[in-house]
Scaffold this motif. Structure first.
Motif, PDB file in Angstrom:
ATOM      1  N   LYS A   1      12.122  12.107  51.136  1.00 35.99           N
ATOM      2  CA  LYS A   1      11.024  12.521  52.007  1.00 35.99           C
ATOM      3  C   LYS A   1      11.176  13.948  52.524  1.00 35.99           C
ATOM      4  CE  LYS A   1      10.027   7.839  53.714  1.00 35.99           C
ATOM      5  NZ  LYS A   1       9.958   6.975  54.933  1.00 35.99           N
ATOM      6  N   THR A   2      12.397  14.386  52.766  1.00 36.75           N
ATOM      7  CA  THR A   2      12.602  15.669  53.426  1.00 36.75           C
ATOM      8  C   THR A   2      13.191  16.695  52.472  1.00 36.75           C
ATOM      9  OG1 THR A   2      14.871  15.204  54.142  1.00 36.75           O
ATOM     10  CG2 THR A   2      13.073  14.411  55.561  1.00 36.75           C
ATOM     11  N   ALA A   3      13.068  17.951  52.860  1.00 38.28           N
ATOM     12  CA  ALA A   3      13.656  19.030  52.066  1.00 38.28           C
ATOM     13  C   ALA A   3      15.165  18.873  51.974  1.00 38.28           C
ATOM     14  CB  ALA A   3      13.296  20.384  52.663  1.00 38.28           C
ATOM     15  N   ASP A   4      15.791  18.493  53.074  1.00 33.49           N
ATOM     16  CA  ASP A   4      17.250  18.319  53.067  1.00 33.49           C
ATOM     17  C   ASP A   4      17.669  17.252  52.070  1.00 33.49           C
ATOM     18  OD1 ASP A   4      17.652  20.291  54.939  1.00 33.49           O
ATOM     19  OD2 ASP A   4      17.832  18.921  56.632  1.00 33.49           O
ATOM     20  N   GLN A   5      16.901  16.174  51.992  1.00 34.37           N
ATOM     21  CA  GLN A   5      17.231  15.119  51.042  1.00 34.37           C
ATOM     22  C   GLN A   5      17.094  15.608  49.602  1.00 34.37           C
ATOM     23  OE1 GLN A   5      14.466  12.102  52.325  1.00 34.37           O
ATOM     24  NE2 GLN A   5      15.973  11.089  53.643  1.00 34.37           N
ATOM     25  N   VAL A   6      16.035  16.324  49.320  1.00 30.77           N
ATOM     26  CA  VAL A   6      15.829  16.846  47.967  1.00 30.77           C
ATOM     27  C   VAL A   6      16.949  17.808  47.590  1.00 30.77           C
ATOM     28  CG1 VAL A   6      14.327  18.282  46.531  1.00 30.77           C
ATOM     29  CG2 VAL A   6      13.327  16.536  48.026  1.00 30.77           C
ATOM     30  N   MET A   7      17.335  18.656  48.529  1.00 29.07           N
ATOM     31  CA  MET A   7      18.288  19.727  48.241  1.00 29.07           C
ATOM     32  C   MET A   7      19.747  19.299  48.349  1.00 29.07           C
ATOM     33  SD  MET A   7      16.287  22.624  50.456  1.00 29.07           S
ATOM     34  CE  MET A   7      17.584  23.858  50.287  1.00 29.07           C
ATOM     35  N   ALA A   8      20.001  18.062  48.716  1.00 27.80           N
ATOM     36  CA  ALA A   8      21.368  17.633  49.009  1.00 27.80           C
ATOM     37  C   ALA A   8      22.326  17.802  47.842  1.00 27.80           C
ATOM     38  CB  ALA A   8      21.362  16.172  49.470  1.00 27.80           C
ATOM     39  N   SER A   9      21.810  17.750  46.606  1.00 22.53           N
ATOM     40  CA  SER A   9      22.708  17.825  45.448  1.00 22.53           C
ATOM     41  C   SER A   9      22.659  19.173  44.735  1.00 22.53           C
ATOM     42  CB  SER A   9      22.365  16.710  44.460  1.00 22.53           C
ATOM     43  OG  SER A   9      21.043  16.859  43.983  1.00 22.53           O
ATOM     44  N   ILE A  10      21.981  20.164  45.314  1.00 20.40           N
ATOM     45  CA  ILE A  10      21.990  21.485  44.683  1.00 20.40           C
ATOM     46  C   ILE A  10      23.413  22.034  44.643  1.00 20.40           C
ATOM     47  CG2 ILE A  10      21.300  23.897  44.994  1.00 20.40           C
ATOM     48  CD1 ILE A  10      18.602  22.912  45.922  1.00 20.40           C
ATOM     49  N   ILE A  11      24.120  21.881  45.759  1.00 25.46           N
ATOM     50  CA  ILE A  11      25.529  22.285  45.804  1.00 25.46           C
ATOM     51  C   ILE A  11      26.373  21.074  45.443  1.00 25.46           C
ATOM     52  CG2 ILE A  11      27.399  23.111  47.283  1.00 25.46           C
ATOM     53  CD1 ILE A  11      25.304  24.657  48.858  1.00 25.46           C
ATOM     54  N   PRO A  12      27.167  21.142  44.391  1.00 32.07           N
ATOM     55  CA  PRO A  12      27.920  19.966  43.943  1.00 32.07           C
ATOM     56  C   PRO A  12      29.029  19.604  44.923  1.00 32.07           C
ATOM     57  CG  PRO A  12      28.539  21.906  42.677  1.00 32.07           C
ATOM     58  CD  PRO A  12      27.386  22.313  43.527  1.00 32.07           C
ATOM     59  N   PRO A  13      29.554  18.398  44.812  1.00 30.35           N
ATOM     60  CA  PRO A  13      30.644  17.995  45.697  1.00 30.35           C
ATOM     61  C   PRO A  13      31.961  18.671  45.333  1.00 30.35           C
ATOM     62  CG  PRO A  13      30.230  16.286  44.079  1.00 30.35           C
ATOM     63  CD  PRO A  13      29.155  17.320  43.884  1.00 30.35           C
TER      64      PRO A  13
ATOM     65  N   SER B   1      10.755   7.062  41.186  1.00 27.96           N
ATOM     66  CA  SER B   1      11.313   8.193  41.935  1.00 27.96           C
ATOM     67  C   SER B   1      11.987   7.727  43.222  1.00 27.96           C
ATOM     68  CB  SER B   1      10.225   9.225  42.258  1.00 27.96           C
ATOM     69  OG  SER B   1       9.757   9.835  41.094  1.00 27.96           O
ATOM     70  N   SER B   2      12.689   6.615  43.121  1.00 29.31           N
ATOM     71  CA  SER B   2      13.394   6.093  44.294  1.00 29.31           C
ATOM     72  C   SER B   2      14.696   6.846  44.503  1.00 29.31           C
ATOM     73  CB  SER B   2      13.693   4.605  44.108  1.00 29.31           C
ATOM     74  OG  SER B   2      14.581   4.142  45.112  1.00 29.31           O
ATOM     75  N   SER B   3      15.049   7.037  45.749  1.00 34.31           N
ATOM     76  CA  SER B   3      16.331   7.682  46.053  1.00 34.31           C
ATOM     77  C   SER B   3      17.504   6.791  45.664  1.00 34.31           C
ATOM     78  CB  SER B   3      16.408   8.038  47.540  1.00 34.31           C
ATOM     79  OG  SER B   3      16.150   6.904  48.343  1.00 34.31           O
ATOM     80  N   ASP B   4      17.227   5.521  45.342  1.00 30.96           N
ATOM     81  CA  ASP B   4      18.281   4.625  44.847  1.00 30.96           C
ATOM     82  C   ASP B   4      18.547   4.791  43.352  1.00 30.96           C
ATOM     83  OD1 ASP B   4      18.569   3.539  47.346  1.00 30.96           O
ATOM     84  OD2 ASP B   4      17.360   1.749  46.939  1.00 30.96           O
ATOM     85  N   ASP B   5      17.730   5.593  42.683  1.00 32.79           N
ATOM     86  CA  ASP B   5      17.941   5.845  41.253  1.00 32.79           C
ATOM     87  C   ASP B   5      19.368   6.327  41.037  1.00 32.79           C
ATOM     88  OD1 ASP B   5      17.953   6.774  38.622  1.00 32.79           O
ATOM     89  OD2 ASP B   5      16.849   8.592  39.115  1.00 32.79           O
ATOM     90  N   PRO B   6      20.167   5.599  40.245  1.00 32.80           N
ATOM     91  CA  PRO B   6      21.603   5.915  40.174  1.00 32.80           C
ATOM     92  C   PRO B   6      21.943   7.220  39.481  1.00 32.80           C
ATOM     93  CG  PRO B   6      21.048   4.172  38.628  1.00 32.80           C
ATOM     94  CD  PRO B   6      19.829   4.399  39.469  1.00 32.80           C
ATOM     95  N   ILE B   7      21.017   7.834  38.754  1.00 33.09           N
ATOM     96  CA  ILE B   7      21.378   9.083  38.098  1.00 33.09           C
ATOM     97  C   ILE B   7      20.843  10.297  38.844  1.00 33.09           C
ATOM     98  CG2 ILE B   7      19.453   8.987  36.458  1.00 33.09           C
ATOM     99  CD1 ILE B   7      22.995  10.533  35.989  1.00 33.09           C
ATOM    100  N   SER B   8      19.565  10.333  39.193  1.00 32.39           N
ATOM    101  CA  SER B   8      19.014  11.553  39.800  1.00 32.39           C
ATOM    102  C   SER B   8      18.770  11.428  41.289  1.00 32.39           C
ATOM    103  CB  SER B   8      17.697  11.939  39.113  1.00 32.39           C
ATOM    104  OG  SER B   8      16.631  11.144  39.574  1.00 32.39           O
ATOM    105  N   GLY B   9      18.924  10.234  41.838  1.00 35.11           N
ATOM    106  CA  GLY B   9      18.651  10.063  43.258  1.00 35.11           C
ATOM    107  C   GLY B   9      17.198  10.290  43.616  1.00 35.11           C
ATOM    108  N   GLY B  10      16.297  10.084  42.646  1.00 31.11           N
ATOM    109  CA  GLY B  10      14.877  10.218  42.912  1.00 31.11           C
ATOM    110  C   GLY B  10      14.306  11.590  42.656  1.00 31.11           C
TER     111      GLY B  10
END
Length: 726
Positions: free
Chosen positions: A352-364, A118-127
């Motif tokens: 670690k943070t809510a912002d990090q988890v939620m960063a990809s809810i809204i697509p680029p 569950s690393s944030s470096d995971d190239p597909i899901s970002g952890g």
């Protein structure tokens, strides 16, 4: 002892002793190089499964559902092209690993271990989850365990033929590509899967191109419930429009041969096929599952003795490709390498943070070609006599129709699909003439299945189209809401924004239809739509707003890759009058195609400070009816049309009620779980005004004279306004 260790020790012992299970001799077109590739992918799959369990035991890994027993899927991957989009079963690590060898620059060991950790470096899901998937490998990540990815696979396959006729700007699938979709034997029984099979057959039966390869990985059991022996073959071997193939997944050579034949059939004939692959399941369903608690030990041990890696060692030896000693060396080295890499992977950062988890809810956002709207010549050809009618006020349904026409003229990648949207022009005539204007390729009449409608849209979106699917009535969405929640909205989240499902879902809904349909055609519950992270929900209250909001919704999908729901109040489709017969006060002129209402902009009527009536949809109409009587009672009021129900435009709402002493929320959705709950909470937090709400009852809607009895009326609004202000 852990079954994974038992299988591991059995492999080491039996290969060393050349005690290999019997089987057919290797045969077919698989080259020695391809056979070694497939074996190495299977060995790596096994090593990663064992490592995931080791990581979980020490708290460094968090999800251990594995692919052991399904190693034969590596041969399927090698029979396909890496440009064939693949929607994978969650036991298909071997497929992804084998495909990695076909694309330069891949490191599947590192990538998958990062996912396990569950690393944030995971190239597909970002952890965010342990999922298979890769942008480079054209494998969208799947979180489905109940076959909810099958409908969108049908849509993606359909998009390949559609793109040949109307090439979308952001097309990614090649014209000679196929779409691959795999699942388990238990999932094949799910209604979602059955709907996808039926849709594929229905499409193929009409000779519509659909290059789709279904692959059922039949290990004979779903968690603890066995699949009846012969069930999959009996139910799929003779379906019209769906060619059946069968392979032994324990035999790499047979699997590669049959998969190559199936892929060639699909690619050449542009027709769907069903590839039934025999597999086994090792270790139980997932890490916490102990198969001997619900299966006889003898049966579990018999499956383990049939280990596909042992069969592969035998086959490679018989083919003269690799000796058992060489195979054992590869196995031992691979396991050691995975352990070494895992020691590094567990040191990589995690979310670690809510912002990090939620960063990809809204697509680029994505770059799109600039559009200046349809040309006068194109509009004249499409609209004909309707151009003259645009000078006069019209009802909402007609203005939506014109807005759709302008949008389809401006954006060739916009397609519509749904029951009766084409030739009939929709149940309420909203899409009339669009079939004649744009043809059946862009106005797609679908079969009667909401899951398939949404799956078609989701799949086409992944190949660059901007779909506008229609669900005839809000009540019908509940048959298929998981396609929005579990597929469309979650895809950016679980792919770290690399895969998206831009679309505008049009739904006719809400209440106040006089004497028609009851709760099947009147549904005032929007909670399921407001509850899904990342989904935008828009509700217009008049025709001009509907046209301008719809343009913004399409822009949000096209440029910002958002999932948008455009909920059209059925009762307001034909509405002409506000107070008296033939006063025409609820009709509007068609706004110029350049005019839009941006996301988050609310509507305000009046400037009174005694009372702000905050509402939406039919509530705006009813509040306008009530306005004259409230003013005659000495109450100076304003009406605030929320327009956007998710996300709520909180700042704009706060500004819109500024200076008002009292706020009355008029909500046509239900008292429990309705929109008013969120509005009340917001205004309580953001203002010091006195608050009250008028909502619908917690009830379904009746047919006949009582059609509006459970929902707010203009008289109730007047009464509530007087009570609040006094």
């Amino acid at each position: 002892m852990d079954r994974a260790n038992i299988v591991h020790e059995n492999f080491l012992r039996r290969v060393a002793a050349r005690d290999l299970p019997p089987g057919r001799a290797p045969a077919g077109p698989m080259t020695p190089e391809t056979a070694v590739q497939a074996f190495r992918a299977g060995v790596l799959t096994r090593a990663l499964d064992r490592q995931s369990r080791a990581m979980q035991r020490v708290g460094q890994g968090f999800y251990t559902i594995g692919s052991s027993g399904h190693e034969g899927l590596a041969a399927v991957a090698l029979a396909l092209r890496p440009t064939d989009m693949a929607f994978l079963h969650y036991r298909d690590a071997a497929f992804q690993i084998a495909r990695s060898a076909q694309v330069p620059g891949q490191n599947p060991v590192w990538d998958m271990l990062l996912s396990f950790a569950s690393s944030s470096d995971d190239p597909i899901s970002g952890g965010r989850h342990k999922v298979l998937g890769s942008r480079d490998l054209l494998i969208p990540p799947q979180t489905s365990t109940i076959a909810s990815h099958l409908p969108k696979a049908v849509g993606a396959a359909y998009s390949i033929g559609a793109a040949r006729r109307h090439r979308p700007e952001h097309q990614i699938l090649p014209e000679d590509g196929i779409v691959y979709c795999s699942f388990g034997d238990a999932s094949a029984n799910h209604s979602t899967a059955q709907g996808a099979f039926n849709t594929a057959q229905w499409t193929s039966y009409q000779s519509v191109p659909l290059p789709l390869l279904f692959v059922c990985e039949d290990n004979g059991i779903g968690i603890s419930t066995k699949t009846p022996k012969g069930w999959i073959e009996a139910t799929f071997s003779a379906r019209p429009g769906l060619k059946y193939f069968k392979a032994d997944g324990l035999d790499l050579y047979d699997t590669f041969r049959v998969a190559s034949e199936a892929a060639a059939y699909v690619r050449d004939r542009k027709k769907p096929a069903f590839l039934h692959i025999r597999t086994i399941r090792l270790y139980g369903h997932a890490g916490a599952d102990v198969p001997t608690t619900y299966l006889p030990r003898e049966e579990v041990e018999a499956e383990e003795a049939n280990d596909p890696l042992l069969h592969s060692v035998r086959l490679l030896d018989q083919a003269g490709v690799m000796t058992p000693e060489q195979a054992l060396e590869i196995y031992t080295e691979t396991n050691a390498r995975v352990v070494r890499v895992a020691d590094q992977a567990i040191t990589r950062p995690r979310l670690k943070t809510a912002d990090q988890v939620m960063a990809s809810i809204i697509p680029p956002k994505r770059d799109c070609k600039p559009t200046n709207g349809p040309t006068p010549e194109a509009r004249a050809a499409a609209f004909g006599g309707d151009l003259k009618a645009m000078e006069d006020p019209q009802i909402m349904s007609r203005l939506i129709n014109w807005a759709l026409t302008d949008l389809m003229l401006a954006h060739p990648e916009v397609v519509m699909m749904g029951e009766d949207v084409g030739r009939k022009g929709g149940v309420y005539g909203v899409t009339q003439k669009l079939h004649q204007r744009f043809g059946p390729d862009r106005m797609i009449d679908t079969l009667l299945d909401e899951q398939s409608i949404l799956g078609l849209a989701i799949g086409m979106a992944q190949n660059g189209f901007v779909p506008l699917p229609e669900i005839q009535f809000l009540a019908y969405l509940h048959n298929a809401e998981d396609q929005i929640r579990g597929e469309a909205a979650t895809l950016p989240f679980f792919s770290n924004g690399q895969y998206t499902n831009p679309m505008v879902l049009r739904i006719a809904g809400l209440g106040y239809q006089k004497g028609f349909g009851g709760h099947f055609h009147n549904d005032n519950s929007v909670a399921v739509l407001r509850d899904i992270p990342g989904v935008i929900l828009a509700v217009p209250s008049n025709g001009a707003d509907a046209a301008m909001m719809l343009r913004e919704c399409v822009r949000l999908a096209r440029e910002e890759q958002r999932v948008v729901v455009f909920l059209e109040p059925i009762a307001l489709y034909p509405m002409r009058d506000l107070h008296t017969d033939k006063d025409g006060q609820w009709m509007r002129r068609y706004p110029d195609p350049s005019q839009v209402i941006p996301l988050g902009q609310v509507g305000v009527t009046g400037a009174g400070t005694d009372l702000a009536i905050v509402t939406f949809g039919n509530g705006v109409y009813l509040s306008n009816q009530a306005l004259a009587e409230t003013e005659s009672a000495g109450i100076k009021a304003r009406i605030v049309d929320t327009r956007w129900l998710s996300p709520l435009p909180k700042d704009a709402l706060t500004e819109a009620v500024k200076g008002c002493k009292n706020i009355l929320i008029v909500d046509e959705t239900r008292h429990s779980g309705g929109v008013a709950e969120a509005l009340m909470a917001h205004f309580h937090e953001a203002t010091k005004a006195n608050l009250a709400r008028l909502t619908a009852e917690d009830s379904f809607i009746a047919t006949g004279p009582a059609y509006a009895a459970t929902m707010p009326s203009s008289a109730q609004i007047v009464q509530a306004a007087k009570g609040l202000v006094k």
